[in-house]
Write a protein that holds these residues in place. Sequence first.
Motif, mmCIF file in Angstrom:
data_model
loop_
_atom_site.group_PDB
_atom_site.id
_atom_site.type_symbol
_atom_site.label_atom_id
_atom_site.label_comp_id
_atom_site.label_asym_id
_atom_site.label_seq_id
_atom_site.Cartn_x
_atom_site.Cartn_y
_atom_site.Cartn_z
ATOM 1 N N ASN A 6 16.730 -53.054 -155.249
ATOM 2 C CA ASN A 6 17.721 -54.127 -155.362
ATOM 3 C C ASN A 6 17.356 -55.121 -156.456
ATOM 4 N N SER A 7 16.066 -55.311 -156.685
ATOM 5 C CA SER A 7 15.644 -56.238 -157.738
ATOM 6 C C SER A 7 16.097 -55.747 -159.110
ATOM 7 N N ASP A 8 16.095 -54.415 -159.313
ATOM 8 C CA ASP A 8 16.589 -53.862 -160.578
ATOM 9 C C ASP A 8 18.078 -54.129 -160.738
ATOM 10 N N LEU A 9 18.832 -53.938 -159.646
ATOM 11 C CA LEU A 9 20.277 -54.188 -159.703
ATOM 12 C C LEU A 9 20.559 -55.645 -160.028
ATOM 13 N N GLU A 10 19.856 -56.537 -159.346
ATOM 14 C CA GLU A 10 20.112 -57.968 -159.556
ATOM 15 C C GLU A 10 19.749 -58.399 -160.968
ATOM 16 N N PHE A 58 22.600 -56.818 -163.298
ATOM 17 C CA PHE A 58 23.989 -57.263 -163.150
ATOM 18 C C PHE A 58 24.106 -58.743 -162.808
ATOM 19 N N GLY A 59 22.984 -59.421 -162.632
ATOM 20 C CA GLY A 59 23.030 -60.861 -162.411
ATOM 21 C C GLY A 59 23.439 -61.272 -161.015
ATOM 22 N N ALA A 75 30.193 -56.619 -155.180
ATOM 23 C CA ALA A 75 30.599 -57.106 -156.502
ATOM 24 C C ALA A 75 30.119 -56.166 -157.604
ATOM 25 N N ILE A 76 28.885 -55.669 -157.457
ATOM 26 C CA ILE A 76 28.356 -54.735 -158.460
ATOM 27 C C ILE A 76 29.180 -53.464 -158.483
ATOM 28 N N PHE A 118 29.299 -51.274 -164.032
ATOM 29 C CA PHE A 118 28.622 -50.347 -163.138
ATOM 30 C C PHE A 118 29.313 -48.989 -163.121
ATOM 31 N N GLN A 119 30.658 -48.990 -163.061
ATOM 32 C CA GLN A 119 31.408 -47.739 -162.946
ATOM 33 C C GLN A 119 31.468 -46.970 -164.255
ATOM 34 N N GLU A 120 31.518 -47.667 -165.383
ATOM 35 C CA GLU A 120 31.775 -47.002 -166.654
ATOM 36 C C GLU A 120 30.525 -46.689 -167.451
ATOM 37 N N ALA A 121 29.387 -47.197 -167.034
ATOM 38 C CA ALA A 121 28.155 -46.915 -167.771
ATOM 39 C C ALA A 121 27.872 -45.420 -167.750
ATOM 40 N N LEU A 122 27.687 -44.837 -168.937
ATOM 41 C CA LEU A 122 27.396 -43.410 -168.994
ATOM 42 C C LEU A 122 25.970 -43.119 -168.551
#
Length: 812
Positions: A299-303, A306-307, A313-314, A320-324
Amino acid sequence: MSFHNNWRKFLAEGSFKEKRLLREITEDELEHIAKALNEMGPEDLAFNDLFDGKYRMLIPFPTREATSTLGKFVHFFEEAGWQVDWDKGIMSGTKEFFDSSPAGVTNSFFGGDRGNTKKMKMKIGKFFSRMKNMVGKYLELKKKAEDLKLSKEPPPDDHRALIGLRVYLTGNDIKDALGEERTKQYYKLYDQINGMVGNNFILEQRFTDPLDGPSYADTLAQYWQQKADYIKKNLSSLDESKYSILITRHPVDVLRMSDFDDITSCHSPPSRPQKEGSYYKCAVAEAHGHGALAYVINNSDLEEEFGTGDLIAIEKSSAFQEALDLFYDDMRDTGAEIEPVSRLRLRQVRHFKETSKWTATGRPVEEPGVEIAVPEKKVYGVDIPGLRDKVMEWARGNQEEVLLSAPTVPGHEGGPELINLDKFVKYGGSYEDNLINDLIRDIYDDERFREGGISKIFTGSIEQDISTQNKLEKELDFTNLQRLQRQAEQVLGDHSFSNFRVTLNYNEQENEAYVVPSVVMALTWERGEWTGEAGRDVLKHLATEFSHYGDDWDIFDRGEWATRYINRDNTVLLKVDAAKVARNTSSWMDLESFEQFLGALSRIERTKIDSFKDIATRFFMSEGVVDGGEIDKLGEAVENGELDSGDWKLEVEEGDFEPHRYELVTANMPLEISYEHTTLDILKKIIGDREFWIGIRRFMTKEAWIVPPTNYQVDTDRFFDEVDEVAKRLEFRLNYHIGAGDNDQIAKTWKAIIETWKDAEKLEKRIQDQFNKFVRAYSPGNPQTLGEGKKLRLRNRSPEQRMFDKWRRFLK
């Protein structure tokens, strides 16, 4: 559809394609997934309804909650009253052991002690091993008592089905069936088991249940064995909000199912470490709309990326959805700063209506079928406890209607309907860690799919459609010996061994390449523990010695020269028979088998190396080339009544087999001293005088040996039982004991003392003579009488003793 695909190709051409794709994957791998990236939209990929049109989903993954597998395991120790140092795998606690025998209960009723308290500390693995051993012995004794009672008091016919589940036993039932000695053993085993689980009735019942008890100990032991490494490294820092699970069907995520340093499998692309590269084609087929992956991420990587820590929300964000390339790849320096920890594959299975049209080869036509995402069993990367359970919970909860709508056929003789697996088809790659029929049964193994508590019953078998893989197979041209060598070396490089030395050889048969590993186990002793030269002749028998402990220990080549000693570092080398370790394969291995073999070596090194060394040490001790084996020989002689001990009462206390079988061998002899020619006060002074007891030990040791080994003194104690002031006699017990760790000379000295002074009357006379000398020395008329602060000096000192005393006074 043709226009639709051409439009996608147009959008993917030119600088956009160069910028977006070429930095994401290698040139060759781009060709493998170009169609999936450029022409396939969300509706063309697997599980579009399940994902609600999205590529990726996030679900929380609390690892220590009470309902998780890990949480239940940790809670067990809390219920049993143990404190656990998870980093070291050590458990400790103060345990109460009650005496539940009729005599113990009676004694307690009249105010006596019914048990004892003991501080304990042990390894977790040893605890489960000890529990399994005690439970097995206890249930064996209990069954003897139950069988005898049932033979005397047969139950009514309508109750016979219950026999074996629970039989009420009285104290007389147990005594009649087992006899006095085994009755004591029966209660002692029960009290030990109960005390070890904190006298928790529920836990005790789980262990001693005649049907499930032994398997319950096994289940806990296997869980610890499989998860110990992860738990030791992570539990102290693990909290409920550390991880989330990313469930993704994005083609790049699927293709990269093992494109990570710490997640290597048979699906890795050629540019990454692989297990068996020929199965890379399966990953490509999965990426073309036939599969999904569940990744564990921090979760620390996600935060940080993505802030926000808000998973909803992520998940909704376009970033998040469009990143290849959601995951970072250091080799290509691309992607977000997110590192996956573990991954689990979800297979694509579809079921079809009974009325569907099928081809002659057993494939449905003109119908898409109903998709099911089915989790695999094998976890790659860090095997975090509870991962598959959480993914399975998600898959069942979100596909309940789909699973319940599966085609069925009538049951036998009016029984429940059977799920017809003949109407199921599996898609994607051909490789599978587990049979798909078993995985389907797993996903249905839940209360919501049972009828009246009865699990679903299946008939038929699931077909496999690998047409996509077959179309792509021509593009996958990296199955040669050179690639195998590189991949095997990379796999070996991922393992670091301290006690194994692995070298690789290769063989090729019928265009298939194989790894032929050569492995040696190294066991090293500290300098001085033993001399390799002395043990050289027995080394050739060491491999056979391990075979006596069962298949789990029989892993060595038994050739005459398979075991060698290296003098420069005091190390014994044993040649490992790779086929014995691999079990289900020969010493010729494909990459998957080779990695499993290395995993088996890692487990052995992590959990069993100390035990291998203990077995070897015991063997060397028994052969007399390592000091310390004499205590086990004497302990066995005492247990078997083979020692001529006369009036000594001998006892042994078994140890934990690390490496000694016996921790203590004790000899006690009840004796008396008469003080009829002196006073009680003088008696107290003499028996409190250290020189008095040293003198006794000196003459006992000296007369037990022709040349007394003065450097090896046996530990001795004395216990004062009663002073008879009328008869003027002191009753006491003399105790000589040896323990694990005492060298052989001390043990032999103990044996010589016991055999020399086995006559209590003879020993009592000598001790009385010694006492009388001290009485004379303490008498008021003796010029050698002790003054205040002075030490007693006996008149009959030898010239050597006088010289020693003078020298000692000079040094002061």
